[in-house]
Design a protein around this motif. Structure first.
Motif, mmCIF file in Angstrom:
data_model
loop_
_atom_site.group_PDB
_atom_site.id
_atom_site.type_symbol
_atom_site.label_atom_id
_atom_site.label_comp_id
_atom_site.label_asym_id
_atom_site.label_seq_id
_atom_site.Cartn_x
_atom_site.Cartn_y
_atom_site.Cartn_z
ATOM 1 N N GLY A 92 1.106 14.335 -2.742
ATOM 2 C CA GLY A 92 2.286 13.811 -2.141
ATOM 3 C C GLY A 92 2.194 12.679 -1.238
ATOM 4 N N LEU A 93 0.930 11.959 -1.832
ATOM 5 C CA LEU A 93 0.962 10.305 -1.098
ATOM 6 C C LEU A 93 1.370 9.441 -2.130
ATOM 7 C CD1 LEU A 93 -3.031 10.945 -0.150
ATOM 8 C CD2 LEU A 93 -0.956 11.273 1.071
ATOM 9 N N ASN A 94 1.477 8.372 -1.597
ATOM 10 C CA ASN A 94 2.156 6.991 -2.556
ATOM 11 C C ASN A 94 0.913 6.643 -3.535
ATOM 12 O OD1 ASN A 94 4.576 6.858 -1.267
ATOM 13 N ND2 ASN A 94 4.048 5.691 0.446
ATOM 14 N N ALA A 95 1.439 5.859 -4.508
ATOM 15 C CA ALA A 95 0.275 5.406 -5.369
ATOM 16 C C ALA A 95 -0.014 4.087 -4.796
ATOM 17 C CB ALA A 95 0.995 5.348 -6.857
ATOM 18 N N LEU A 96 -1.303 3.828 -5.108
ATOM 19 C CA LEU A 96 -2.005 2.490 -4.582
ATOM 20 C C LEU A 96 -1.308 1.584 -5.562
ATOM 21 C CD1 LEU A 96 -5.596 3.453 -4.311
ATOM 22 C CD2 LEU A 96 -4.036 3.149 -2.514
ATOM 23 N N THR A 97 -1.066 0.153 -5.182
ATOM 24 C CA THR A 97 -0.707 -1.056 -5.874
ATOM 25 C C THR A 97 -2.067 -1.704 -6.125
ATOM 26 O OG1 THR A 97 -0.387 -2.481 -3.941
ATOM 27 C CG2 THR A 97 1.510 -0.901 -4.950
ATOM 28 N N ILE A 164 -10.180 7.984 -1.236
ATOM 29 C CA ILE A 164 -9.018 8.078 -2.359
ATOM 30 C C ILE A 164 -7.601 8.640 -1.792
ATOM 31 C CG2 ILE A 164 -8.315 9.348 -4.468
ATOM 32 C CD1 ILE A 164 -11.352 8.972 -5.350
ATOM 33 N N MET A 165 -7.587 9.712 -1.084
ATOM 34 C CA MET A 165 -6.726 10.251 -0.219
ATOM 35 C C MET A 165 -6.265 9.868 1.055
ATOM 36 S SD MET A 165 -5.696 12.509 -2.580
ATOM 37 C CE MET A 165 -6.186 13.375 -3.962
ATOM 38 N N ASP A 166 -6.749 8.674 1.357
ATOM 39 C CA ASP A 166 -6.399 8.086 2.708
ATOM 40 C C ASP A 166 -5.005 7.543 2.737
ATOM 41 O OD1 ASP A 166 -6.245 6.414 4.916
ATOM 42 O OD2 ASP A 166 -8.232 6.113 5.206
ATOM 43 N N VAL A 167 -4.072 8.096 3.546
ATOM 44 C CA VAL A 167 -2.515 7.761 3.431
ATOM 45 C C VAL A 167 -2.419 6.624 4.002
ATOM 46 C CG1 VAL A 167 -2.229 8.635 5.845
ATOM 47 C CG2 VAL A 167 -0.473 8.668 4.183
ATOM 48 N N GLU A 168 -3.386 5.872 4.707
ATOM 49 C CA GLU A 168 -3.090 4.530 5.106
ATOM 50 C C GLU A 168 -3.505 3.367 4.294
ATOM 51 O OE1 GLU A 168 -4.872 3.699 8.887
ATOM 52 O OE2 GLU A 168 -3.998 5.628 9.978
ATOM 53 N N PHE A 169 -4.308 3.687 3.123
ATOM 54 C CA PHE A 169 -4.695 2.683 2.334
ATOM 55 C C PHE A 169 -3.227 2.673 1.159
ATOM 56 C CE2 PHE A 169 -9.310 3.881 2.498
ATOM 57 C CZ PHE A 169 -9.610 2.745 3.510
ATOM 58 N N VAL A 170 -2.994 1.407 0.818
ATOM 59 C CA VAL A 170 -1.790 1.212 -0.155
ATOM 60 C C VAL A 170 -2.176 0.168 -1.275
ATOM 61 C CG1 VAL A 170 -0.040 1.412 2.184
ATOM 62 C CG2 VAL A 170 -1.160 -0.890 1.490
ATOM 63 N N SER A 171 -3.134 -0.343 -1.242
ATOM 64 C CA SER A 171 -3.636 -1.002 -2.312
ATOM 65 C C SER A 171 -5.106 -0.704 -2.679
ATOM 66 C CB SER A 171 -3.381 -2.463 -2.064
ATOM 67 O OG SER A 171 -4.495 -2.971 -0.909
ATOM 68 N N ALA A 180 -27.773 -5.278 -18.314
ATOM 69 C CA ALA A 180 -28.302 -5.387 -19.470
ATOM 70 C C ALA A 180 -28.739 -4.168 -20.246
ATOM 71 C CB ALA A 180 -29.520 -6.109 -19.233
ATOM 72 N N ASN A 181 -28.865 -3.068 -19.424
ATOM 73 C CA ASN A 181 -29.439 -1.766 -20.210
ATOM 74 C C ASN A 181 -28.199 -0.827 -20.552
ATOM 75 O OD1 ASN A 181 -31.974 -2.314 -19.502
ATOM 76 N ND2 ASN A 181 -32.040 -1.397 -17.621
ATOM 77 N N GLY A 182 -27.151 -1.521 -20.463
ATOM 78 C CA GLY A 182 -25.810 -0.537 -20.867
ATOM 79 C C GLY A 182 -25.219 0.107 -19.637
ATOM 80 N N GLN A 183 -25.886 0.241 -18.681
ATOM 81 C CA GLN A 183 -25.533 1.301 -17.317
ATOM 82 C C GLN A 183 -24.313 0.555 -16.870
ATOM 83 O OE1 GLN A 183 -28.225 2.309 -14.259
ATOM 84 N NE2 GLN A 183 -27.533 4.363 -14.316
ATOM 85 N N TRP A 184 -23.430 1.589 -16.552
ATOM 86 C CA TRP A 184 -22.003 1.059 -15.794
ATOM 87 C C TRP A 184 -22.223 1.222 -14.379
ATOM 88 C CZ3 TRP A 184 -16.949 2.873 -18.716
ATOM 89 C CH2 TRP A 184 -17.028 2.239 -19.928
ATOM 90 N N TYR A 185 -21.768 0.131 -13.526
ATOM 91 C CA TYR A 185 -21.749 0.080 -12.099
ATOM 92 C C TYR A 185 -20.352 0.192 -11.504
ATOM 93 C CZ TYR A 185 -26.755 -0.030 -11.986
ATOM 94 O OH TYR A 185 -28.055 0.243 -12.036
ATOM 95 N N TRP A 186 -19.891 1.091 -10.790
ATOM 96 C CA TRP A 186 -18.503 0.975 -10.628
ATOM 97 C C TRP A 186 -18.262 0.661 -9.262
ATOM 98 C CZ3 TRP A 186 -14.563 3.975 -13.662
ATOM 99 C CH2 TRP A 186 -15.000 4.313 -14.529
ATOM 100 N N ALA A 187 -17.168 0.068 -8.711
ATOM 101 C CA ALA A 187 -16.737 -0.501 -7.348
ATOM 102 C C ALA A 187 -15.206 -0.407 -7.215
ATOM 103 C CB ALA A 187 -17.336 -1.850 -7.002
ATOM 104 N N GLN A 188 -14.960 0.464 -6.409
ATOM 105 C CA GLN A 188 -13.615 0.910 -6.181
ATOM 106 C C GLN A 188 -13.358 0.387 -4.734
ATOM 107 O OE1 GLN A 188 -12.550 4.924 -5.537
ATOM 108 N NE2 GLN A 188 -10.466 4.564 -6.562
ATOM 109 N N GLU A 189 -12.154 -0.819 -4.439
ATOM 110 C CA GLU A 189 -12.121 -1.082 -3.060
ATOM 111 C C GLU A 189 -10.856 -0.665 -2.719
ATOM 112 O OE1 GLU A 189 -14.681 -2.632 -1.561
ATOM 113 O OE2 GLU A 189 -15.976 -2.547 -3.332
ATOM 114 N N PHE A 190 -10.620 -0.379 -1.528
ATOM 115 C CA PHE A 190 -9.153 -0.129 -0.825
ATOM 116 C C PHE A 190 -8.889 -1.274 0.220
ATOM 117 C CE2 PHE A 190 -11.488 3.695 -2.314
ATOM 118 C CZ PHE A 190 -10.304 4.370 -2.872
ATOM 119 N N GLY A 191 -7.560 -1.192 0.419
ATOM 120 C CA GLY A 191 -6.900 -2.149 1.420
ATOM 121 C C GLY A 191 -5.497 -1.673 2.125
ATOM 122 N N TYR A 192 -5.166 -2.193 3.158
ATOM 123 C CA TYR A 192 -4.124 -1.910 3.662
ATOM 124 C C TYR A 192 -2.860 -2.737 3.208
ATOM 125 C CZ TYR A 192 -6.759 0.816 7.040
ATOM 126 O OH TYR A 192 -7.540 1.494 7.480
#
Length: 192
Positions: A92-97, A164-171, A180-192
């Motif tokens: 029931g939360l808004n999607a992030l942009t 992820i479920m923080d209602v205040e994050f909008v973006s 070099a070893n093929g390992q994936w490093y993920w960074a997910q950033e959130f903002g207002y």
């Protein structure tokens, strides 16, 4: 539990058996690398940092340019963003942009996470000092090679899910750095 912890436990158990006169068989156990999350997600309050200084990494563009990936990792980043939005909408939360500034910041943090997997940057400063005007939440992961597996891991962790479920994050934005070893490093950033 990590592979190294399991290995240490097995070695200690084997030594204990030998010391008390027991014997044991060694079995070759294959460990599946399912990836790893930081212990907790990171977040901070809105507004100017407590010290009153606004931080914007002056070399952010060149650091973001160090992002190494391929069509699969780029597609996975976008797919993960879509999955996150689907999870938010189910709740029931808004999607992030998608935010271009956070995209650049997440590229910097994905590269840095490959050097030092922590919410502390390799230079010892806080994660949000890449751009304190935009960055208010961060999820990191490594080793996951699909959008589904990364988002599932984040959703299974209470602190990462809270971001992820923080209602205040909008973006937000997600970047993946492939080392070099093929390992994936993920960074997910959130903002207002």
């Amino acid at each position: 539990m990590s592979k190294s912890k399991i290995t240490k436990i097995v070695i200690c158990f084997a030594l204990a058996l030998v010391l008390v006169g027991g014997s044991f068989m060694v079995y070759n156990v294959a460990f599946k690398d399912n990836g790893e999350l930081t212990e907790q997600a990171a977040s901070r309050d809105a507004g100017v940092p407590a010290d009153g200084i606004v931080y914007i990494e002056p070399e952010m563009v060149s650091l973001a340019g160090a992002l190494s990936g391929n069509a699969d990792s780029q597609a996975a980043a976008r797919a993960a963003f879509d999955i996150v939005n689907a999870k938010r909408q189910e709740a029931g939360l808004n999607a992030l942009t998608w935010n271009a500034g956070l995209e650049q910041a997440s590229a910097v943090r994905a590269v840095e996470a490959s050097e030092f997997f922590s919410h502390t940057r390799p230079n010892g400063s806080d994660w949000w000092t890449v751009n304190s005007n935009l960055m208010y939440g961060e999820n990191l992961a490594k080793g996951y090679a699909t959008a589904d597996s990364a988002v599932t891991a984040w959703m299974d962790s209470p602190t990462h899910k809270a971001n992820i479920m923080d209602v205040e994050f909008v973006s937000g934005a997600i970047a993946i750095h492939v080392n070099a070893n093929g390992q994936w490093y993920w960074a997910q950033e959130f903002g207002y």
